[in-house]
Design a protein around this motif. Structure first.
Motif, short mmCIF file in Angstrom:
data_model
loop_
_atom_site.label_atom_id
_atom_site.label_comp_id
_atom_site.label_asym_id
_atom_site.label_seq_id
_atom_site.Cartn_x
_atom_site.Cartn_y
_atom_site.Cartn_z
N ALA A 83 -12.37 -4.01 -24.42
CA ALA A 83 -11.41 -3.17 -23.85
C ALA A 83 -10.30 -3.19 -25.03
O ALA A 83 -9.80 -4.37 -25.36
CB ALA A 83 -10.83 -3.83 -22.60
N GLY A 84 -9.82 -2.20 -25.32
CA GLY A 84 -8.79 -1.75 -26.10
C GLY A 84 -8.75 -2.90 -27.43
O GLY A 84 -7.85 -3.18 -28.06
N GLY A 85 -10.17 -2.67 -27.98
CA GLY A 85 -10.22 -3.19 -29.38
C GLY A 85 -10.43 -4.78 -29.09
O GLY A 85 -10.33 -5.55 -30.32
N LEU A 86 -10.50 -5.26 -28.12
CA LEU A 86 -10.59 -6.73 -27.79
C LEU A 86 -11.87 -7.08 -27.10
O LEU A 86 -12.29 -6.32 -26.33
CB LEU A 86 -9.49 -6.97 -26.75
N PRO A 104 -13.07 -8.58 -33.51
CA PRO A 104 -13.85 -8.01 -34.46
C PRO A 104 -13.50 -7.15 -35.46
O PRO A 104 -12.58 -6.31 -34.96
CB PRO A 104 -15.20 -7.78 -33.88
N ASP A 105 -13.65 -7.20 -36.61
CA ASP A 105 -12.92 -6.24 -37.68
C ASP A 105 -14.13 -5.19 -38.13
O ASP A 105 -13.79 -4.77 -39.18
CB ASP A 105 -12.46 -7.19 -38.90
N PRO A 113 -16.68 -1.05 -31.53
CA PRO A 113 -15.89 -0.92 -30.33
C PRO A 113 -16.65 0.10 -29.20
O PRO A 113 -17.59 0.78 -29.56
CB PRO A 113 -14.99 -0.32 -30.97
N TYR A 114 -15.98 0.60 -28.27
CA TYR A 114 -16.47 1.39 -27.30
C TYR A 114 -16.51 2.60 -27.72
O TYR A 114 -15.57 2.95 -28.19
CB TYR A 114 -15.53 0.89 -25.88
N ALA A 115 -17.55 3.38 -27.48
CA ALA A 115 -17.77 4.67 -28.04
C ALA A 115 -17.77 5.83 -26.75
O ALA A 115 -18.12 5.47 -25.70
CB ALA A 115 -19.13 5.01 -28.69
N PRO A 116 -17.07 6.87 -27.03
CA PRO A 116 -16.81 7.70 -25.61
C PRO A 116 -18.08 8.49 -25.19
O PRO A 116 -18.95 8.12 -26.12
CB PRO A 116 -15.74 8.73 -26.27
#
Length: 431
Positions: A281-284, A359-360, A422-425
């Motif tokens: 969530a939110g890059g976390l 994560p980067d 990251p989460y993909a739409p």
């Protein structure tokens, strides 16, 4: 010419006769050869049928020297029905070779079925579940065949679920009689509208009672807790901590349920399971766990290192942490997988573990039970087992990882969730 005696039955076969018959219609007996008043039939039995009542009984005669009456079949070649020889044709055909004729069996007429004694219809009523082994026995409510006793496949023997950017697969494995793992995956919206993805995996403790119920209750309770907390704006790491506590409460409640034949206290060998969960969530990336189920970070490009994100609550991990053994020695010991932390009423003081990462680069999180990592324990082994396109095909990747465990022996239940980061739409990067 004297008048022929009038008989009501054939002296040879006792077939009823009609007035004026010269031959028996049943056997062809020549009625003209019958003595005026026969006292016995050719076989010696009294011909009483149709005999006038005033006829006196004749003394028994010795027929040993008396020739048998002529018996002319109606189809005897060369004669007519009266026994008169027919004119021989110019070219008389040779008789066919004798062959023993086998009379065709005439089926006996079927008796009407008595509904009171008729066998039950072998076709079960619609909706009846039949045994997969013998294909005839009905399956009882406990999932066993009433005919052969074979345990039937359960719904949880193999489960798959896929959302837009997360998927999970669970399988009974090749040695266990049931699947004691469970999972829950879901998506939620944060207060700012950004998406959050949740994956929870639980492994029932086989030495405890009702481990399958424990894992199912824990996975559902943790998922519901996160679904309630994340949209309210609760920090994902705090939400994970609270979710583990909710899962523990759900498992503890199973120990308090009444049972019919309990011979021990409710908290002795109570239902128990492990838990590992991930929230993106939110890059976390947030991980939470209790027990020895694990989470691994695997980057998409594999240029960065694959990392194990959890530390086991196990005897082996304690030995390594205390510096008493190296990892190879500890996990080679027969006590290696004895867990020191779990969810259940008889657990030690519960200490939920949570960790937060940023994560980067893009990658996937593999959330799994020991049914998988026993066959890919080292991070480089896990990296090789995860397909290169895992981020865009999470379900396929979870299937491949379960297959990897089954190919390795499938000694335990296997459950894997694959969460892209990251989460993909929705619709982006779909295979």
């Amino acid at each position: 010419m004297s008048q022929m005696p009038q008989l009501s039955a054939c002296p040879s076969c006792e077939e009823p006769l009609e007035s004026g018959d010269l031959f028996c219609g049943a056997c062809g007996y020549d009625l003209s050869a019958v003595p005026a008043r026969p006292a016995t039939s050719p076989g010696g039995a009294a011909a009483a049928t149709g005999q006038p009542s005033e006829w006196p009984l004749a003394p028994e005669a010795d027929s040993s020297d008396t020739p048998a009456p002529t018996h002319l079949p109606t189809d005897l070649p060369g004669t007519d029905s009266a026994g008169t020889e027919l004119a021989e044709p110019d070219e008389y055909p040779l008789p066919a070779p004798e062959a023993t004729a086998v009379p065709e069996a005439v089926p006996a007429p079927e008796a009407a079925a008595d509904p009171r004694t008729a066998a039950p219809d072998p076709t079960p009523p619609g909706g009846t579940k039949l045994c997969v082994a013998c294909r005839s026995g009905r399956v009882d409510p406990d999932g066993y065949c009433e005919n052969c006793g074979h345990a039937q496949p359960r719904e949880r023997d193999h489960m798959e679920q896929e959302l837009d950017t997360v998927a999970a697969v669970s399988d009974r494995g090749l040695r266990h009689h049931r699947n004691e793992d469970a999972f829950a995956i879901s998506a939620a919206a944060l207060p700012d509208g950004s998406p959050a993805v949740v994956a929870i995996v639980c492994d029932g403790v086989s030495s405890a009672t009702r481990p399958d119920e424990a894992s199912l209750a824990a996975s559902r309770a943790a998922n519901e807790s996160l679904q309630g907390a994340l949209p309210r704006g609760t920090h994902p790491q705090q939400a994970m901590h609270d979710a583990i506590l909710s899962a523990a409460d759900a498992v503890n409640a199973l120990a308090d349920e009444p049972t019919s034949a309990r011979e021990h206290s409710p908290h002795q060998n109570a239902p128990a399971c492990t838990l590992v969960g991930a929230v993106v969530a939110g890059g976390l990336l947030v991980i939470g766990w209790v027990g020895d189920s694990r989470a691994y970070w695997v980057p998409d490009d594999r240029s960065g290192p694959t990392v194990r994100l959890t530390e086991d609550d196990s005897w082996a991990a304690q030995m390594v942490a205390a510096g008493l053994m190296n990892e190879a020695e500890a996990y080679a010991d027969e006590r290696a997988h004895a867990i020191t932390g779990w969810l259940g009423a008889d657990a030690y003081e519960l200490e939920p573990h949570t960790a937060s990462f940023k994560p980067d680069r893009a990658g996937v999180v593999v959330v799994c039970t020991d049914g998988l990592w026993n066959y890919a324990e080292a991070v480089d082994e896990m990296a090789r087992a995860v397909p290169a396109d895992a981020a865009v095909r999470p379900l396929h990747s979870a299937q491949v990882l379960v297959g990897h465990a089954l190919d390795g022996g499938g000694h335990d239940n296997v459950t894997v969730a694959v969460v892209p980061f990251p989460y993909a739409p929705q619709g982006a990067g779909s295979a």
